[in-house]
Design a protein around this motif. Structure first.
Motif, PDB file in Angstrom:
ATOM      1  N   GLY A   1       8.374   4.581   7.435  1.00 58.93           N
ATOM      2  CA  GLY A   1       8.513   3.186   7.004  1.00 58.93           C
ATOM      3  C   GLY A   1       7.840   2.929   5.672  1.00 58.93           C
ATOM      4  N   ALA A   2       6.916   3.818   5.307  1.00 55.67           N
ATOM      5  CA  ALA A   2       6.234   3.759   4.008  1.00 55.67           C
ATOM      6  C   ALA A   2       5.760   2.343   3.669  1.00 55.67           C
ATOM      7  CB  ALA A   2       7.138   4.323   2.917  1.00 55.67           C
TER       8      ALA A   2
ATOM      9  N   LEU B   1       7.217  -0.341   3.406  1.00 50.43           N
ATOM     10  CA  LEU B   1       7.834  -1.463   4.123  1.00 50.43           C
ATOM     11  C   LEU B   1       6.829  -2.059   5.110  1.00 50.43           C
ATOM     12  CD1 LEU B   1      11.479  -0.320   5.008  1.00 50.43           C
ATOM     13  CD2 LEU B   1      10.715  -1.673   3.068  1.00 50.43           C
ATOM     14  N   MET B   2       5.800  -1.271   5.473  1.00 49.89           N
ATOM     15  CA  MET B   2       4.787  -1.794   6.387  1.00 49.89           C
ATOM     16  C   MET B   2       4.101  -3.016   5.769  1.00 49.89           C
ATOM     17  SD  MET B   2       3.793  -1.356   9.450  1.00 49.89           S
ATOM     18  CE  MET B   2       3.917   0.275  10.174  1.00 49.89           C
ATOM     19  N   ALA B   3       4.053  -3.085   4.444  1.00 52.60           N
ATOM     20  CA  ALA B   3       3.457  -4.261   3.790  1.00 52.60           C
ATOM     21  C   ALA B   3       4.503  -5.343   3.545  1.00 52.60           C
ATOM     22  CB  ALA B   3       2.797  -3.863   2.468  1.00 52.60           C
TER      23      ALA B   3
ATOM     24  N   LYS C   1       7.338  -5.545   7.730  1.00 51.99           N
ATOM     25  CA  LYS C   1       6.656  -4.838   8.801  1.00 51.99           C
ATOM     26  C   LYS C   1       7.548  -4.592  10.014  1.00 51.99           C
ATOM     27  CE  LYS C   1       2.137  -5.688  10.056  1.00 51.99           C
ATOM     28  NZ  LYS C   1       1.157  -6.560  10.725  1.00 51.99           N
TER      29      LYS C   1
ATOM     30  N   THR D   1      10.571  -3.880  10.308  1.00 53.40           N
ATOM     31  CA  THR D   1      11.430  -2.703  10.136  1.00 53.40           C
ATOM     32  C   THR D   1      10.598  -1.417  10.220  1.00 53.40           C
ATOM     33  OG1 THR D   1      12.872  -4.008   8.725  1.00 53.40           O
ATOM     34  CG2 THR D   1      13.134  -1.632   8.623  1.00 53.40           C
TER      35      THR D   1
ATOM     36  N   VAL E   1       9.676  -0.210  13.726  1.00 52.01           N
ATOM     37  CA  VAL E   1      10.719   0.489  14.484  1.00 52.01           C
ATOM     38  C   VAL E   1      10.560   1.999  14.299  1.00 52.01           C
ATOM     39  CG1 VAL E   1      13.220   0.906  14.638  1.00 52.01           C
ATOM     40  CG2 VAL E   1      12.353  -1.436  14.343  1.00 52.01           C
ATOM     41  N   HIS E   2      10.304   2.417  13.044  1.00 52.50           N
ATOM     42  CA  HIS E   2      10.161   3.857  12.771  1.00 52.50           C
ATOM     43  C   HIS E   2       8.914   4.417  13.450  1.00 52.50           C
ATOM     44  CE1 HIS E   2      13.369   3.114  10.142  1.00 52.50           C
ATOM     45  NE2 HIS E   2      12.683   2.573   9.168  1.00 52.50           N
TER      46      HIS E   2
ATOM     47  N   MET F   1      -1.780   6.258   7.884  1.00 54.28           N
ATOM     48  CA  MET F   1      -2.116   4.854   8.103  1.00 54.28           C
ATOM     49  C   MET F   1      -1.055   4.175   8.968  1.00 54.28           C
ATOM     50  SD  MET F   1      -4.182   2.333   7.597  1.00 54.28           S
ATOM     51  CE  MET F   1      -5.240   2.298   6.174  1.00 54.28           C
TER      52      MET F   1
ATOM     53  N   GLU G   1      -1.349   5.562  12.604  1.00 54.34           N
ATOM     54  CA  GLU G   1      -2.579   5.342  13.378  1.00 54.34           C
ATOM     55  C   GLU G   1      -2.929   3.869  13.505  1.00 54.34           C
ATOM     56  OE1 GLU G   1      -6.102   7.170  11.632  1.00 54.34           O
ATOM     57  OE2 GLU G   1      -5.862   6.061   9.770  1.00 54.34           O
ATOM     58  N   ALA G   2      -2.737   3.102  12.433  1.00 56.33           N
ATOM     59  CA  ALA G   2      -3.248   1.727  12.443  1.00 56.33           C
ATOM     60  C   ALA G   2      -2.291   0.755  13.115  1.00 56.33           C
ATOM     61  CB  ALA G   2      -3.528   1.273  11.011  1.00 56.33           C
ATOM     62  N   TYR G   3      -1.006   1.103  13.186  1.00 56.78           N
ATOM     63  CA  TYR G   3      -0.027   0.152  13.718  1.00 56.78           C
ATOM     64  C   TYR G   3       0.533   0.590  15.071  1.00 56.78           C
ATOM     65  CZ  TYR G   3      -0.454  -1.767   9.069  1.00 56.78           C
ATOM     66  OH  TYR G   3      -0.966  -2.326   7.918  1.00 56.78           O
TER      67      TYR G   3
ATOM     68  N   SER H   1     -11.278   8.231  11.918  1.00 58.18           N
ATOM     69  CA  SER H   1      -9.877   8.045  12.264  1.00 58.18           C
ATOM     70  C   SER H   1      -9.711   6.873  13.217  1.00 58.18           C
ATOM     71  CB  SER H   1      -9.315   9.319  12.886  1.00 58.18           C
ATOM     72  OG  SER H   1      -9.403  10.369  11.947  1.00 58.18           O
ATOM     73  N   LEU H   2      -8.622   6.118  13.016  1.00 63.80           N
ATOM     74  CA  LEU H   2      -8.416   4.892  13.794  1.00 63.80           C
ATOM     75  C   LEU H   2      -7.771   5.164  15.149  1.00 63.80           C
ATOM     76  CD1 LEU H   2      -7.081   2.655  10.874  1.00 63.80           C
ATOM     77  CD2 LEU H   2      -9.306   2.445  11.984  1.00 63.80           C
TER      78      LEU H   2
ATOM     79  N   TYR I   1      -3.431  -9.589   9.579  1.00 64.57           N
ATOM     80  CA  TYR I   1      -4.116  -8.345   9.220  1.00 64.57           C
ATOM     81  C   TYR I   1      -5.567  -8.308   9.692  1.00 64.57           C
ATOM     82  CZ  TYR I   1      -0.326  -6.496   6.356  1.00 64.57           C
ATOM     83  OH  TYR I   1       0.855  -5.974   5.949  1.00 64.57           O
TER      84      TYR I   1
ATOM     85  N   LEU J   1      -6.751  -5.424  12.155  1.00 65.61           N
ATOM     86  CA  LEU J   1      -6.825  -4.141  11.461  1.00 65.61           C
ATOM     87  C   LEU J   1      -8.013  -4.126  10.502  1.00 65.61           C
ATOM     88  CD1 LEU J   1      -5.802  -1.366  10.623  1.00 65.61           C
ATOM     89  CD2 LEU J   1      -4.181  -2.477   9.087  1.00 65.61           C
TER      90      LEU J   1
ATOM     91  N   ARG K   1     -11.129  -3.454  12.381  1.00 62.54           N
ATOM     92  CA  ARG K   1     -11.247  -2.054  12.792  1.00 62.54           C
ATOM     93  C   ARG K   1     -11.650  -1.198  11.595  1.00 62.54           C
ATOM     94  NH1 ARG K   1      -5.621  -0.928  14.858  1.00 62.54           N
ATOM     95  NH2 ARG K   1      -6.219   1.221  15.217  1.00 62.54           N
TER      96      ARG K   1
ATOM     97  N   LYS L   1     -15.078   1.106  10.719  1.00 66.23           N
ATOM     98  CA  LYS L   1     -15.051   2.521  10.330  1.00 66.23           C
ATOM     99  C   LYS L   1     -15.629   2.715   8.927  1.00 66.23           C
ATOM    100  CE  LYS L   1     -12.699   4.148  13.904  1.00 66.23           C
ATOM    101  NZ  LYS L   1     -13.275   5.161  14.815  1.00 66.23           N
TER     102      LYS L   1
END
Lengths: 320, 186
Positions: free
Chosen positions: A196-197, A199-201, A204, A206, A209-210, A251, A254-256, A295-296, B148, B151, B154, B158
């Motif tokens: 999703g690269a 696009l997360m910003a 989101k 979309t 989904v990936h 990111m 792990e974060a989403y 790591s998250l 946000y 996140l 979190r 960290k």
């Protein structure tokens, strides 16, 4: 083995654990890294959407600095986006007179010239598989990751558009490394699937989904394990860890996780680590070199599985 | 950063558009790009349709719909295109064009990239915490920071949030000035 090192911005920020573990693992493998002095941002995933000239100028500046400080050395980039931007600029400058002239013009503001010669831009994974034979990695393993099921995740930018060191549709370059660490490989076809690269910003819903599809594929039963071990319950646990070689993939995965898993059914939380963090763990590197605590997404079951592995043998004791 | 650019004229827009059309002119409408695109499901005009609309002269619709903002640059379309067309590059070129030709509609999409590059110009290296703060301000959406917040907490836990480093401050200003004032290509 000696390289000009371009850490990139993420490795100085949210991906510190990638930087630290890359340096430690490379040192273990006998490689020397010369950090490029005064390096600046490569333009990341943003610049191509805004400004064509800066998309050439920003990476070209770093190539010129590398050429000046470490003439002839290959340029090692652990971040996939940095790697692609630097490589795209390098190929343009080497093959197009127009691009070379434009880079020269842009860099003249700082008294630099277009990086015409210099070493080749290479991604960390390329260096790990082509400059260090699997035996060299195996020789450093003091705590084999026996029984650990690893899902190798490659992302896009090291595979496409340039076919350099792996198959852009069916990547497999991490497998010899993971095998050398003693780990099992989770069979899946998501290794080269986009996370999703950015696009997360910007979109989101979309990108989630990936991430969700990748996490669900990681959680799927391993049919080979079921057949070999005959333990259906054990095989059903899916991958213990996804390994990445890109701060953006890392990111997003792990974060989403929570949001991606809530959006649709199936899947479960899974540990996500940089490849070099896992290599460091197998090599018995000190916790401040693998930085698993940064790591998250590290699950309790992963921690206990890691703790249950054979205790580090002689080489670590020597180091301590 | 934008207003330092060379004035954007309709002439320039036509030239850029023509260059994009040239990239996709040999398209034979096989649809491999759409079938390969992981984000096609979220696009109003998926890649194959997009190329056709462009070539038929419906650029206003295409630029207004903005399907290219849903491209995540995975390069799968370009890899598989049987004609070997630079489709991912065409998507990026459309984003550059839309950001300047339709700044109002492109705003929400371009804001993140604009904020990002502004951060790079100021600090030399991306300063993530400052970047996200500027992005929230640019988006003028009071709910975005809340989205946000979990996140952020979190990452704070960290030790991953910190104030901007001044180590590389202003290093890139000359390069940005040069790029902005270089003028249009012949």
């Amino acid at each position: 083995m000696k390289y000009a090192y371009y850490p990139g911005c993420s490795l100085r920020e949210s991906a510190r654990e990638f930087d630290v573990s890359v340096r430690a693992v490379m040192e273990r493998l006998g490689a020397e890294l010369e950090e490029i002095p005064d390096w600046t941002c490569c333009g990341a995933s943003a610049v191509a959407s805004l400004d064509e000239r800066l998309a050439l100028g920003l990476p070209a500046r770093n190539l010129a600095l590398a050429e000046r400080a470490s003439p002839g050395l290959d340029i090692l980039a652990p971040c996939s986006a940095c790697y692609l931007n630097l490589l795209t600029a390098q190929r343009a400058i080497r093959t197009s007179r127009e691009a070379r002239a434009e880079a020269g013009e842009l860099l003249s503001a700082e008294g630099l010239s277009a990086p015409a010669k210099g070493g080749t831009v290479r991604h960390l994974l390329d260096v790990l598989i082509n400059d260090a034979p699997p035996e060299a990695i195996r020789d450093q393993v003091v705590r084999p990751l026996t029984g650990l099921r690893v899902a190798p995740y490659y992302g896009c930018q090291i595979l496409r558009p340039f076919r350099v060191f792996d198959d852009p549709e069916r990547p497999s370059s991490m497998e010899p490394i993971l095998t050398a660490l003693g780990a099992d490989i989770h069979p899946w076809n998501m290794g080269g699937r986009c996370c999703g690269a950015s696009l997360m910003a910007t979109h989101k819903e979309t990108a989630l989904v990936h991430v969700g599809e990748i996490l669900r594929a990681a959680a799927r039963t391993d049919p080979a394990a079921e057949e070999n071990a005959g333990d259906a319950e054990d095989a059903a646990r899916g991958a213990d860890v996804i390994v990445t070689v890109c701060p953006m993939c890392q990111m997003n995965l792990e974060a989403y996780q929570g949001q991606a898993l809530r959006a649709r059914e199936g899947g479960k939380p899974v540990t996500v680590l940089y490849l070099t963090q896992l290599m460091g763990a197998a090599m018995g590197l000190a916790p401040e070199k693998t930085l698993l605590d940064k790591s998250l997404a590290v699950t309790g079951s992963f921690r206990s599985r890691l703790a249950g592995l054979k205790e580090p043998s002689a080489p670590l004791a020597q180091e301590a | 950063m934008r207003n330092e650019q060379t004035p954007f004229t309709l002439d320039t827009a036509q030239r850029e558009l023509e260059a994009i059309r040239e990239m996709v002119r040999p398209c034979m409408q096989c649809g491999t790009c759409t079938a390969s695109c992981p984000n096609a499901f979220a696009m109003k005009d998926p890649p194959r349709t997009l190329w056709r609309l462009l070539l038929l002269g419906f650029e206003e619709e295409v630029l207004a719909h903005g399907p290219f903002w849903m491209c995540s640059s995975c390069y799968t379309c370009a890899l598989r295109c049987p004609r070997g067309l630079p489709l991912t590059e065409a998507m990026a070129a459309l984003r550059r064009l839309a950001a300047r030709r339709f700044p109002r509609t492109a705003g929400r999409n371009a804001a993140f990239y604009e904020t990002f590059m502004d951060n790079v110009r100021r600090y030399g290296r991306v300063q993530e915490t400052a970047l996200m703060t500027s992005y929230f301000l640019a988006m003028k959406n009071p709910f975005l920071p809340l989205e946000y917040a979990p996140l952020g907490l979190r990452m704070l836990g960290k030790g991953k949030l910190h104030g901007p480093s001044a180590a590389q401050k202003g290093e890139l200003q000359p390069l940005f000035d040069k790029a902005a004032h270089k003028g249009e290509r012949p």
